[in-house]
Design a protein around this motif. Structure first.
Motif, PDB file in Angstrom:
ATOM      1  N   CYS A 352      17.733  97.853  19.312  1.00  0.00           N
ATOM      2  CA  CYS A 352      17.912  99.164  20.248  1.00  0.00           C
ATOM      3  C   CYS A 352      19.310  99.333  20.899  1.00  0.00           C
ATOM      4  O   CYS A 352      19.697  98.469  21.569  1.00  0.00           O
ATOM      5  N   LEU A 353      19.977 100.597  20.483  1.00  0.00           N
ATOM      6  CA  LEU A 353      21.133 100.765  20.942  1.00  0.00           C
ATOM      7  C   LEU A 353      21.389 102.056  21.868  1.00  0.00           C
ATOM      8  O   LEU A 353      20.738 103.229  21.456  1.00  0.00           O
ATOM      9  N   ASN A 354      21.919 102.025  22.897  1.00  0.00           N
ATOM     10  CA  ASN A 354      22.047 103.218  24.031  1.00  0.00           C
ATOM     11  C   ASN A 354      23.356 103.962  23.562  1.00  0.00           C
ATOM     12  O   ASN A 354      23.236 105.035  22.967  1.00  0.00           O
ATOM     13  N   SER A 355      24.222 103.339  23.593  1.00  0.00           N
ATOM     14  CA  SER A 355      25.537 104.282  23.305  1.00  0.00           C
ATOM     15  C   SER A 355      26.753 102.920  22.935  1.00  0.00           C
ATOM     16  O   SER A 355      26.631 101.840  23.571  1.00  0.00           O
ATOM     17  N   LEU A 356      27.353 103.278  22.083  1.00  0.00           N
ATOM     18  CA  LEU A 356      28.838 102.468  21.664  1.00  0.00           C
ATOM     19  C   LEU A 356      29.825 103.605  21.333  1.00  0.00           C
ATOM     20  O   LEU A 356      29.564 104.562  20.784  1.00  0.00           O
ATOM     21  N   LYS A 357      30.805 103.394  22.120  1.00  0.00           N
ATOM     22  CA  LYS A 357      32.246 104.074  22.098  1.00  0.00           C
ATOM     23  C   LYS A 357      33.221 103.231  21.857  1.00  0.00           C
ATOM     24  O   LYS A 357      33.424 102.321  22.513  1.00  0.00           O
ATOM     25  N   ALA A 358      34.089 103.403  20.916  1.00  0.00           N
ATOM     26  CA  ALA A 358      35.405 102.837  20.569  1.00  0.00           C
ATOM     27  C   ALA A 358      36.418 103.804  20.519  1.00  0.00           C
ATOM     28  O   ALA A 358      36.176 104.891  19.921  1.00  0.00           O
ATOM     29  N   ASN A 359      37.801 103.553  21.007  1.00  0.00           N
ATOM     30  CA  ASN A 359      38.706 104.239  20.856  1.00  0.00           C
ATOM     31  C   ASN A 359      39.997 103.426  20.538  1.00  0.00           C
ATOM     32  O   ASN A 359      40.425 102.254  21.190  1.00  0.00           O
ATOM     33  N   VAL A 360      41.050 104.075  19.627  1.00  0.00           N
ATOM     34  CA  VAL A 360      42.226 103.483  19.315  1.00  0.00           C
ATOM     35  C   VAL A 360      43.140 104.240  19.430  1.00  0.00           C
ATOM     36  O   VAL A 360      43.046 105.299  18.816  1.00  0.00           O
ATOM     37  N   GLN A 361      44.300 104.198  20.128  1.00  0.00           N
ATOM     38  CA  GLN A 361      45.489 105.290  20.196  1.00  0.00           C
ATOM     39  C   GLN A 361      46.678 104.534  20.313  1.00  0.00           C
ATOM     40  O   GLN A 361      47.049 103.567  20.791  1.00  0.00           O
ATOM     41  N   VAL A 362      47.248 105.085  19.274  1.00  0.00           N
ATOM     42  CA  VAL A 362      48.750 104.713  19.232  1.00  0.00           C
ATOM     43  C   VAL A 362      49.895 105.522  19.509  1.00  0.00           C
ATOM     44  O   VAL A 362      49.897 106.632  19.170  1.00  0.00           O
ATOM     45  N   THR A 363      50.556 105.261  20.419  1.00  0.00           N
ATOM     46  CA  THR A 363      51.708 106.141  20.923  1.00  0.00           C
ATOM     47  C   THR A 363      53.176 105.492  20.594  1.00  0.00           C
ATOM     48  O   THR A 363      53.273 104.299  19.921  1.00  0.00           O
ATOM     49  N   THR A 364      54.299 106.068  21.119  1.00  0.00           N
ATOM     50  CA  THR A 364      55.687 105.446  20.807  1.00  0.00           C
ATOM     51  C   THR A 364      55.867 104.202  21.521  1.00  0.00           C
ATOM     52  O   THR A 364      56.848 103.347  21.360  1.00  0.00           O
ATOM     53  N   ILE A 365      55.078 103.894  22.396  1.00  0.00           N
ATOM     54  CA  ILE A 365      55.276 102.786  23.313  1.00  0.00           C
ATOM     55  C   ILE A 365      54.385 101.419  22.952  1.00  0.00           C
ATOM     56  O   ILE A 365      54.865 100.233  22.773  1.00  0.00           O
ATOM     57  N   ASP A 366      53.021 101.822  22.706  1.00  0.00           N
ATOM     58  CA  ASP A 366      52.122 100.698  22.452  1.00  0.00           C
ATOM     59  C   ASP A 366      50.974 101.007  21.651  1.00  0.00           C
ATOM     60  O   ASP A 366      50.815 102.225  21.124  1.00  0.00           O
ATOM     61  N   LEU A 367      50.226 100.169  21.331  1.00  0.00           N
ATOM     62  CA  LEU A 367      48.752 100.359  20.656  1.00  0.00           C
ATOM     63  C   LEU A 367      47.670 100.006  21.849  1.00  0.00           C
ATOM     64  O   LEU A 367      47.734  98.626  22.248  1.00  0.00           O
ATOM     65  N   SER A 368      46.736 101.016  21.957  1.00  0.00           N
ATOM     66  CA  SER A 368      45.690 100.686  23.149  1.00  0.00           C
ATOM     67  C   SER A 368      44.380 100.798  22.470  1.00  0.00           C
ATOM     68  O   SER A 368      44.128 101.827  21.570  1.00  0.00           O
ATOM     69  N   ALA A 369      43.466 100.112  22.766  1.00  0.00           N
ATOM     70  CA  ALA A 369      42.233  99.967  22.160  1.00  0.00           C
ATOM     71  C   ALA A 369      41.194  99.718  23.226  1.00  0.00           C
ATOM     72  O   ALA A 369      41.589  98.722  24.001  1.00  0.00           O
ATOM     73  N   SER A 370      39.833 100.366  23.322  1.00  0.00           N
ATOM     74  CA  SER A 370      38.832 100.166  24.044  1.00  0.00           C
ATOM     75  C   SER A 370      37.583 100.127  23.472  1.00  0.00           C
ATOM     76  O   SER A 370      37.521 100.939  22.379  1.00  0.00           O
TER      77      SER A 370
END
Length: 617
Positions: A352-370
């Motif tokens: 049973c899963l309510n919500s799952l949110k994944a995000n990956v963003q690449v900019t000129t400075i760094d790579l961020s993921a959540s």
């Protein structure tokens, strides 16, 4: 007057003769063009004014046919529902093809692709006018694909109420496809009876954006509604899935020869480069059924929403030196899952899963993921899943190949760019019943992790881990979720209770001229409200878990032993703070020392040795 009437009749006869002659000439030219370009035989039953009936196109060498009942041209003056002024309408379209001969079908077309692209090239202004005037509508499409996997297989696709629209802004061509309903089945005829391997039904909206001139795919948007799929047991035992890995291994084996001599790359980067600049997939009200008719079992997975969005901007400055040999373009990826539910044949909840949110963003400075996960409840019973695991194990065993195993052994490249990762997991409960041991469950209110990988003049890593109310329960009622009790209260059956746990750490590895300095490691750990229970049931569950983990950990520990002597000097500092710790034991275990207790302590010793070797490595 009679002379005028006679002249009028002569003109009418000439006009009708010219009309019939022109119709015959058009049909003759189209038939010759199909024979010369497509190597196909074209037959037209009747030809009226803006109306054609019984059209048949047959590829003789490849045993493929296309049949159209009716074909006519309509206008927005006659039907106000049409999106454009002129519409090309089809009645029922029937397509029959043989999948084993599709590869040979592309040979005649591949020889003249460059010439035809030059002949069909249109100016942007003319293409824009054409897109604003015309649209295509199809009442029904029936597709029959023979010999999908074997000579006894058949793939049937039925599409109702289709619409194809084109739009252009002078720089790109946008193609919109609307399929109101799609029904598809894969059938296989056996000696005793016909079996259905796959059933699929859905509604689809597809939008493609192509660049004018290069004709490269720039954007893809897919919207799917009411997807219902049924995967039957015969699919996993058929040759339909067995053929796919073989084809993949053959195509990959050629690239493996070049990848072995190249520097290691991250898995998935090549796939990201092949994707268009923008990809969006949205699926609502999805249902997938996995059935096993021989055991009268089935699993049902339902998902309310799946949303995937990928965007890449190559016009902006990329992230320099992501790895030693790769600069990553600016991109963003999002994945959202809502209201997922996995049910057994008895309608018992497994996942049973309510919500799952994944995000990956690449900019000129760094790579961020959540990663954010909210409310995930899992009930695993090995007695119910043993049949499914056996069926999937047989399929994966046949799909494995030496080429794929060799690719998995590739080295992981060193990431040179800054990486920031954060995750938040809340309200998770996992209950497991293996059959030969008492059931147990693990749950927690929330876990959060923040990690940073920085690389200015040294490799600097920082991490913060926070756990709120972790509880490990054992016994027959361990799968039942309970509210947190007061800190000074203990409930029998709770083998491990941790009210709060906080771990902060940093690791620094000098580079360049300062590489002669020692590596530093700082850890700050705080534990509050720790309760440990030692009982016979806890010992059985712990022994069973360690028996599954220790064999793999022993191999990894042995393989890492030679590298211990090569490690550089490490300066470390650990601050540990424990508040309100309690240890509970049952009277049945007090003063007893048996063989099982010795095995448990030996397993714990092996686990500690493995953990220490992992930290030193």
């Amino acid at each position: 007057m009679p002379l005028f009437v006679s002249a009028l009749l002569v003109l009418l006869l000439v006009a009708l003769s010219a009309l019939f002659l022109g119709r015959w000439l058009v049909v003759r030219l189209v038939t010759r063009w199909c024979q010369r370009k497509l190597q196909a035989e074209l037959k037209i039953g009747s030809f009226r004014f803006f109306w054609i009936q019984n059209v048949s196109l047959k590829f003789q060498q490849h045993q493929q046919t296309v049949e159209i009942d009716n074909l006519w041209i309509s206008s927005k003056l006659l039907s106000h529902d049409l999106p454009h002024y002129v519409a090309l309408c089809f009645g029922e379209v029937r397509i029959r093809t043989d999948l084993q001969k599709v590869s040979s079908l592309s040979a005649p077309f591949s020889q003249n692709t460059e010439v035809e692209q030059k002949e069909l090239s249109l100016s942007p202004s003319l293409l824009k006018i054409f897109c604003q005037l015309f649209s295509i509508h199809v009442d029904a499409i029936n597709i029959m694909v023979l010999k999908v996997a074997t000579s006894e297989s058949l793939w049937h696709i039925q599409i109702s109420r289709s619409r194809f629209l084109l739009d252009s802004d002078g720089k790109s061509l946008i193609c919109k496809v609307n399929l109101s309903k799609i029904n598809s089945k894969v059938l296989k005829s056996g000696q005793l009876e016909d079996t259905c391997l796959v059933e699929l039904s859905l509604a689809l909206d597809l939008c493609l954006q192509l660049g004018i001139g290069s004709w490269h795919l720039k954007a893809v948007t897919v919207d799917v509604w009411t997807l219902h799929a049924e995967l039957h047991e015969g699919l996993f035992h058929s040759q339909l899935l067995c053929h796919a890995p073989g084809r993949i291994s053959k195509s990959v084996s050629c690239s493996d020869l070049t990848e072995n001599f190249a520097e290691p790359t991250l898995p998935g980067l090549h796939l990201l480069q092949q994707l268009p600049d923008r990809v969006e997939v949205k699926m609502e009200n999805t249902s997938v059924v996995l059935s096993m008719n021989s055991q009268k079992r089935h699993l049902t997975w339902t998902l309310k929403l799946l949303h995937f969005l990928y965007h890449r901007d190559e016009d902006q400055l990329p992230l320099r030196s992501f790895t030693a040999n790769y600069d990553m373009a600016q991109m963003s990826t999002e994945l959202l899952l809502e209201d997922g539910l996995l049910l057994s044949q008895s309608r018992q909840r497994i996942v049973c899963l309510n919500s799952l949110k994944a995000n990956v963003q690449v900019t000129t400075i760094d790579l961020s993921a959540s990663l954010v996960l909210n409310t995930c409840i899992i009930h695993y019973r090995h007695q119910e899943f043993s049949h499914w695991l056996l069926m999937l194990a047989l399929e994966t065993q046949g799909a494995s190949s030496p080429d794929l195993k060799q690719r998995k052994k590739g080295t992981f490249p060193q990431i040179l760019a800054p990486v920031i990762f954060s995750t938040s997991v809340s309200n998770v409960s996992i209950s497991i019943q293996l059959g030969d041991t008492p059931p147990f469950a693990l749950g927690f209110n929330s876990i959060s992790l923040d990690y940073q990988h920085l690389r200015p003049q040294s490799i600097h890593q920082r991490a913060v881990l926070t756990v709120d109310h972790l509880c490990w329960r054992v016994g027959s009622d361990s799968h039942i979720q309970r509210a947190p009790h007061p800190p000074n209260m203990h409930v029998w059956g709770e083998a491990l209770v941790l009210d709060s746990f906080t771990l902060q750490g940093s690791y620094n590895q000098p580079l360049g001229l300062s590489s002669t300095q020692s590596n530093t490691l700082f850890l700050d750990c705080t534990i509050r409200g720790l309760q440990v229970e030692i009982s016979d049931i806890c010992a059985q569950c712990l022994s069973r878990i360690l028996s599954l983990v220790i064999p793999q950990s022993e191999k990894s520990a042995v393989s890492r032993k030679p590298s211990l002597g090569e490690c550089v000097t490490l300066l470390w500092k650990v601050d540990l703070k424990v508040e309100d710790m309690n240890l509970f034991t049952l009277s049945a275990l007090v003063g007893k020392w048996n063989r099982k207790s010795a095995e448990i302590l030996l397993s714990l010793r092996k686990l500690i040795i493995w953990a220490v070797s992992m930290l030193e490595a």
